[in-house]
Design a protein around this motif. Structure first.
Motif, short mmCIF file in Angstrom:
data_model
loop_
_atom_site.label_atom_id
_atom_site.label_comp_id
_atom_site.label_asym_id
_atom_site.label_seq_id
_atom_site.Cartn_x
_atom_site.Cartn_y
_atom_site.Cartn_z
N ILE A 111 -4.22 -2.93 -13.63
CA ILE A 111 -5.42 -2.15 -13.36
C ILE A 111 -5.08 -0.66 -13.47
CG2 ILE A 111 -7.16 -1.61 -11.62
CD1 ILE A 111 -6.37 -4.43 -10.37
N GLU A 112 -5.84 0.06 -14.28
CA GLU A 112 -5.63 1.49 -14.40
C GLU A 112 -5.94 2.19 -13.07
OE1 GLU A 112 -7.71 3.35 -17.60
OE2 GLU A 112 -7.14 1.81 -19.05
N VAL A 113 -5.05 3.08 -12.65
CA VAL A 113 -5.26 3.86 -11.43
C VAL A 113 -5.61 5.28 -11.86
CG1 VAL A 113 -4.25 4.67 -9.27
CG2 VAL A 113 -3.61 2.41 -10.18
N ALA A 114 -6.81 5.69 -11.51
CA ALA A 114 -7.26 7.03 -11.91
C ALA A 114 -6.46 8.10 -11.18
CB ALA A 114 -8.75 7.19 -11.60
N PRO A 115 -6.23 9.25 -11.80
CA PRO A 115 -5.52 10.35 -11.11
C PRO A 115 -6.25 10.78 -9.86
CG PRO A 115 -5.69 10.78 -13.47
CD PRO A 115 -6.55 9.58 -13.20
N ARG B 69 0.83 -1.21 0.00
CA ARG B 69 0.00 0.00 0.00
C ARG B 69 0.87 1.25 0.00
NH1 ARG B 69 -2.78 -3.33 3.79
NH2 ARG B 69 -1.91 -2.13 5.54
N ALA B 70 1.94 1.24 0.78
CA ALA B 70 2.82 2.41 0.83
C ALA B 70 3.50 2.63 -0.52
CB ALA B 70 3.86 2.22 1.93
N SER B 71 3.91 1.56 -1.18
CA SER B 71 4.54 1.70 -2.49
C SER B 71 3.56 2.28 -3.51
CB SER B 71 5.08 0.36 -2.97
OG SER B 71 6.13 -0.08 -2.13
N ALA B 72 2.29 1.88 -3.41
CA ALA B 72 1.27 2.47 -4.27
C ALA B 72 1.16 3.96 -4.03
CB ALA B 72 -0.07 1.78 -4.04
N ALA B 73 1.22 4.38 -2.76
CA ALA B 73 1.16 5.80 -2.44
C ALA B 73 2.38 6.54 -2.99
CB ALA B 73 1.05 5.99 -0.93
N ILE B 74 3.55 5.92 -2.88
CA ILE B 74 4.78 6.53 -3.40
C ILE B 74 4.70 6.70 -4.91
CG2 ILE B 74 7.23 6.03 -3.82
CD1 ILE B 74 7.23 4.80 -0.92
N ALA B 75 4.21 5.68 -5.61
CA ALA B 75 4.07 5.78 -7.06
C ALA B 75 3.06 6.85 -7.45
CB ALA B 75 3.65 4.43 -7.64
N SER B 76 2.02 7.00 -6.65
CA SER B 76 1.04 8.05 -6.91
C SER B 76 1.67 9.43 -6.75
CB SER B 76 -0.15 7.89 -5.98
OG SER B 76 -1.14 8.86 -6.25
N LEU B 77 2.50 9.60 -5.74
CA LEU B 77 3.22 10.87 -5.57
C LEU B 77 4.11 11.14 -6.78
CD1 LEU B 77 4.38 10.60 -1.83
CD2 LEU B 77 2.73 12.24 -2.75
N ALA B 78 4.79 10.09 -7.26
CA ALA B 78 5.66 10.25 -8.43
C ALA B 78 4.84 10.62 -9.65
CB ALA B 78 6.44 8.96 -8.67
N ARG B 79 3.71 9.98 -9.85
CA ARG B 79 2.85 10.28 -10.99
C ARG B 79 2.42 11.75 -10.97
NH1 ARG B 79 -2.46 8.20 -12.57
NH2 ARG B 79 -3.04 8.21 -10.37
N ASP B 80 2.08 12.25 -9.78
CA ASP B 80 1.68 13.64 -9.66
C ASP B 80 2.79 14.59 -10.09
OD1 ASP B 80 -0.75 12.76 -8.71
OD2 ASP B 80 -0.30 13.17 -6.60
N ARG B 81 4.03 14.23 -9.78
CA ARG B 81 5.16 15.08 -10.13
C ARG B 81 5.51 15.01 -11.62
NH1 ARG B 81 9.31 14.28 -4.97
NH2 ARG B 81 7.71 14.57 -3.37
N LEU B 82 5.23 13.86 -12.22
CA LEU B 82 5.58 13.68 -13.62
C LEU B 82 4.54 14.29 -14.56
CD1 LEU B 82 6.90 10.07 -13.27
CD2 LEU B 82 8.25 11.99 -14.10
N GLY B 83 3.29 14.22 -14.19
CA GLY B 83 2.23 14.83 -14.99
C GLY B 83 1.99 14.09 -16.30
N GLY B 84 0.77 13.62 -16.49
CA GLY B 84 0.39 12.98 -17.75
C GLY B 84 0.84 11.54 -17.92
#
Length: 245
Positions: A241-245, A149-164
């Motif tokens: 599984i697609e993870v929505a923004p 779960r924590a790794s999923a949160a970390i990847a989500s943070l990274a996605r936010d920084r990368l944009g798109g």
């Protein structure tokens, strides 16, 4: 949606080619522990490398929680072993050692927020930029393991920084959820056919000998992957599984 219905729907997602799932650009696989990459994404990694798709692997935790009471393998030795097993697994999948990063966060205590999580997210961002990534792959946020779960949160943070950039989740321990667990809306995403990569994937999983054999036999609480679970993960498809923004 109940976990049993969600996972059944995920197992019936449409089959897509890799370049339909990630039409262009590179890929970053984020693994909470050494071995998650082979279980959940081994076929994807092998397929990407066979097609010449740039790929980076980021392993988040040090993996030493698998055998916490082993006299023969104290934490530093176990960490070194698990890293070497991961590099051997990566080689079976066609991924060079220089494209694997180990963040070394504490197994069972990976943070989902705060400075260490932010630093981990930045490491994922760096890996994504290094390979021109268009997609990140990480364990499912509903996997019943705190590090997943924590790794999923970390990847989500990274996605936010990368944009798109696209973010996909791969279930590992999600298959063990109580069936009535609420996991949100129905899944969207795809399955990747990996039967033609099965030998490479099976070899990668087997390379994690500390997790699949009695290599470390002096810890009564030591972890070992069950043959039935290994068999599940070397079947014909991997689920993303697609993870929505």
């Amino acid at each position: 949606m109940r976990a049993d219905a969600f996972l059944a729907a995920a197992a019936a997602l449409p089959v897509r080619a890799l370049r339909e799932i990630v039409p262009a650009g590179g890929i970053v696989v984020v693994a909470p522990h050494p071995d998650d990459e082979s279980l959940g994404c081994g076929g994807l990694i092998a397929e990407a490398r066979a097609l010449g798709v740039p790929l980076r692997l980021v392993v988040v935790s040090d993996g030493v929680g698998s055998h916490p009471n082993s006299p023969s393998h104290p934490p530093e030795r176990l960490r070194t072993l698990r890293e070497s097993e991961t590099l051997a697994a990566a080689a079976h999948l066609g991924l060079a050692a220089e494209h694997v990063s180990f963040l070394g966060l504490p197994d069972r205590f990976v943070p989902d927020s705060g400075p260490d999580a932010e630093a981990a997210a930045e490491a994922v961002v760096d890996a994504a930029r290094a390979c021109g990534a268009a997609a990140l792959f990480v364990t499912w946020a509903h996997d019943p393991h705190c590090d997943h779960r924590a790794s999923a949160a970390i990847a989500s943070l990274a996605r936010d920084r990368l944009g798109g950039i696209r973010l996909y989740a791969y279930p590992v321990w999600g298959w063990t959820l109580p069936p009535e667990t609420d996991v949100g809306p129905p899944p969207r995403g795809a399955r990747l056919a990996v039967s033609h990569r099965r030998a490479a994937k099976a070899a990668a999983v087997a390379a994690h000998r500390s997790q699949t054999t009695d290599l470390i036999a002096d810890d009564p609480e030591g972890f070992r992957l069950e043959p039935a679970m290994i068999a599940r993960f070397v079947e014909g498809h991997e689920i993303f599984i697609e993870v929505a923004p």
